[in-house]
Structure formats: C-alpha cells, structure tokens
Write a protein that holds these residues in place. Sequence first.
Motif, PDB file in Angstrom:
ATOM      1  N   LEU A 116       3.726  11.034  52.407  1.00 42.13           N
ATOM      2  CA  LEU A 116       5.003  11.684  52.699  1.00 42.13           C
ATOM      3  C   LEU A 116       4.808  13.048  53.355  1.00 42.13           C
ATOM      4  N   GLU A 117       3.645  13.658  53.150  1.00 43.08           N
ATOM      5  CA  GLU A 117       3.388  14.952  53.784  1.00 43.08           C
ATOM      6  C   GLU A 117       3.408  14.825  55.303  1.00 43.08           C
ATOM      7  N   GLY A 121       7.098  12.023  55.790  1.00 38.01           N
ATOM      8  CA  GLY A 121       8.296  12.169  54.978  1.00 38.01           C
ATOM      9  C   GLY A 121       9.234  13.242  55.486  1.00 38.01           C
ATOM     10  N   PRO A 122      10.030  13.753  54.558  1.00 34.43           N
ATOM     11  CA  PRO A 122       9.806  13.748  53.101  1.00 34.43           C
ATOM     12  C   PRO A 122      10.343  12.524  52.349  1.00 34.43           C
ATOM     13  N   THR A 123      11.059  11.620  53.019  1.00 33.91           N
ATOM     14  CA  THR A 123      11.636  10.481  52.317  1.00 33.91           C
ATOM     15  C   THR A 123      11.056   9.179  52.865  1.00 33.91           C
ATOM     16  N   ASP A 180      12.329   8.356  56.239  1.00 34.91           N
ATOM     17  CA  ASP A 180      11.571   8.964  57.334  1.00 34.91           C
ATOM     18  C   ASP A 180      10.329   8.144  57.657  1.00 34.91           C
ATOM     19  N   GLY A 216      -0.488  16.661  45.613  1.00 37.05           N
ATOM     20  CA  GLY A 216       0.858  16.091  45.605  1.00 37.05           C
ATOM     21  C   GLY A 216       0.867  14.679  45.058  1.00 37.05           C
ATOM     22  N   GLN A 257       2.697  13.182  41.688  1.00 40.52           N
ATOM     23  CA  GLN A 257       3.532  11.983  41.810  1.00 40.52           C
ATOM     24  C   GLN A 257       3.111  10.920  40.797  1.00 40.52           C
TER      25      GLN A 257
END
Length: 407
Positions: free
Chosen positions: A154-155, A158-160, A163, A311, A315
């Motif tokens: 996602l970095e 992303g962020p979603t 995306d 990250g 998660q």
Amino acid sequence: MTPFGTSDDVVFLAALCAALLLLVAGIVERRRHRARLGAVEVRVAVNGSRGKSTVVRLATGALDAGGFRTLGKTTGSEPRLLRAWEGEEEPIHRRPEGPNVGEQLGVVRRAADLGADALVAEVMAINPDYQRSFVDELTAANVLVVTNVLGDHLEEMGPTTADVAAAFGDAMPDRGTVVIAPGPHADALRSAARARGNTVVTADPEAVDPAVLRGFEHLVFAEHVALVLALADVLGIPADAALLGMRAAPVDPLATRLLPVGDPERPALFVNAFGANDPTSSLAVWQHVLDRGHASDGLVTIMNCRGDRIGRTRQFVEEVLGHLPIDTLVVTGSATQPVLRAVEHGDLRVHEVRDYTDLAPNRVVEALLPLLTDRVLLGVGNLHGGGVEIVRGLEQHAVGQRAGTSG
C-alpha cells in the motif's frame, strides 16, 4: 587550442558522440526486442497482489500440456526461468542492485533463442509506472492475468485497495484478453480492461472441485486453478489437459506445504506461510489448515519481522495475529517492537512469548526443536529477512514423506 577548438570543445564533442552512440544502441536494441517479442506467439503477463508466482508456474505447466513450447519466469521468493518442455528450471542471477529492465529484456531474448512460442511472465514491478512499462513494452502482453487485489504494498500503490485496483487497471494491454477473479474490485478491473479494447474473462473458483486441490503437493487455492483454467480455455486448451499440466509443473522450493517435522512418532506440522505476506492470504492459509482437520490446540506462530516493513508488522498485529488462537508466539527478525508492545499492553493475548529478535535464523531453528511435537507451527510475516533460512532449517527436520495440501 586544438584543430577542433578549445579543450572544452573537445570534451563536449566527445560527450555528444557518446550520447549519440548510446541513443543509436538503444534504438537498435529496442527494435531487436520488438522482433524477439514478435517471434513469441503467446505473451502472458501475470499481475496482482499475491499468488503471482504460483499462477505463473501453474500456467506454464498448463500451456505446455496444451502443446505450447512455454518459457515461464517467476520473480517471487527466488527468481526462476521455467523451461516447461524439459520440466526444468534455472535460477536468475541478479546484480547487487536487484531486478531491473535488463532482466526482462534477457528473458525475452532467451525465449526467442529457445524457440518458445509462449512466454508466461510475472510482473516484477511494484511501482505503477513500471508495471505499465512491463506489460506494454517489456512483455507486450496479449494476455494479462490479474490474480487478486489485496492490501499489500500500500505504500507504493495505496493507500487503499481501490487505489491498488486502479494501478492494476492502468497496467493492461491494448486489444488483448484480461483474465480476472471475482472480488470486490472485479468491476473496476473489468471497466479498465474494456476501456482499452480487451476481452474480459472472469474465472470461476466455485467450479473447482476441492478434490482437485488435494491433488497438488503444495497449497494451491481454488482461485489459482480457476484463473489458469480460464486462461487455458482462452487458448483452446482442454481443462483435463490443463489440470494434468498444472500438477506436473515444478513447485516453488519455498511454496506453502504442510510439512511434518520433529518427533517421528508425534510430529509437529510446519506450515510455511511466510510468503503469504498480507493478512487475507495468511488467514486463508490458516483456514486451509483447519479445513484439513488439524487441531488448533498448542498453535505456535512464528512472526518474522523486517526492519524495512514496519508497516506490514503493524498490519499483521492488527489483522492477523489477533485472529489466530496462538498458544506460543515466537517473534523473530528485526524491528519487532510493534509485536512485543502489543503483547505487553494486552492487545495480543497469548500463553507464551519467545522473543528472538535479531537472533540468527539457525539459532531460532535450534530454539524451536523442543516444540516440534504434536502441534502446528505457522510461519507468517515475511519470507525474506530470515524466513527463508528458518524454512530450510526446519525442512532438515522433516519426517516421513512431505505432506501435500491434503494434510
């Protein structure tokens, strides 16, 4: 003063000549690359969040069984070239700086030199711009397979997950065929594919008999098989031939298996899910273990962390570890503070924690030996940064025959 002017003029002319030579060389190589691509009839790119290497291997086997002389290329745990017609594979030796454009140019050159009429290549780029270049220019794919859209990388994308789906949608061929799986972002992928004139084929995982999955010696999800069956149908390969080819395809040395280890009479079951490094895939592996009838009592979970993936560690604390019935939590790798803090603050409830932060993988394996009796050991988090070495160390303690997905 020289006959060509000042010394600065000479330097400028030399630099200009060098730049022109590089430009000409680049144009010549580009034309050669396009000619080599034209010699390979079927060019399949495999993109997606997870499962790309597995799908490449299965597809390479299926196309070979369908009569195509197929070269496969994976870039997952260990980059490999798969010569399906020989049933052989070879490692791709990378430069210290890692994967680059030249690697795929070399793969296409090899495909043409070997007389392959099909190439199945895993998209090795994470950056969306590089993904487009891989599909459009480096592979000139006429078929694209998108395995799934998950919350990984996602970095970069992303962020979603929406995306991420948009990034995959931007990296599609023109007027080709796109094979996708059902999912929450299938409509977005379908729209993006059709906008570029592609035919869209949606695989049907529900149609895959569970008995088919148990026929593999490693963990294969119904989505993987369904995608390759849909690809085979596009290319006119009968389903029964495609399945035979999939089963005969070489297995990734670090594929997820259910491996008995330790005590010969009452072995533990080691499940390598280090490579399934997103929450959805990791929990799917655990569900597979339960579906095979293995008890969750005494579960040992090995969480391997990486300093450059903090990250992901956070998660996993939130979306994976808390959803597992962990008895003993083994924490390995580096930058493990998010996991240890979650236990300390009561956010993760486990019976025992073993903190092996920064401990060498061979020492971790030694420390695990007393636990290798009548329980499941589930490795999650990251394959690289120590996971590979832990897998290979535990494999040295395998007992009996390797268990397949039938458990």
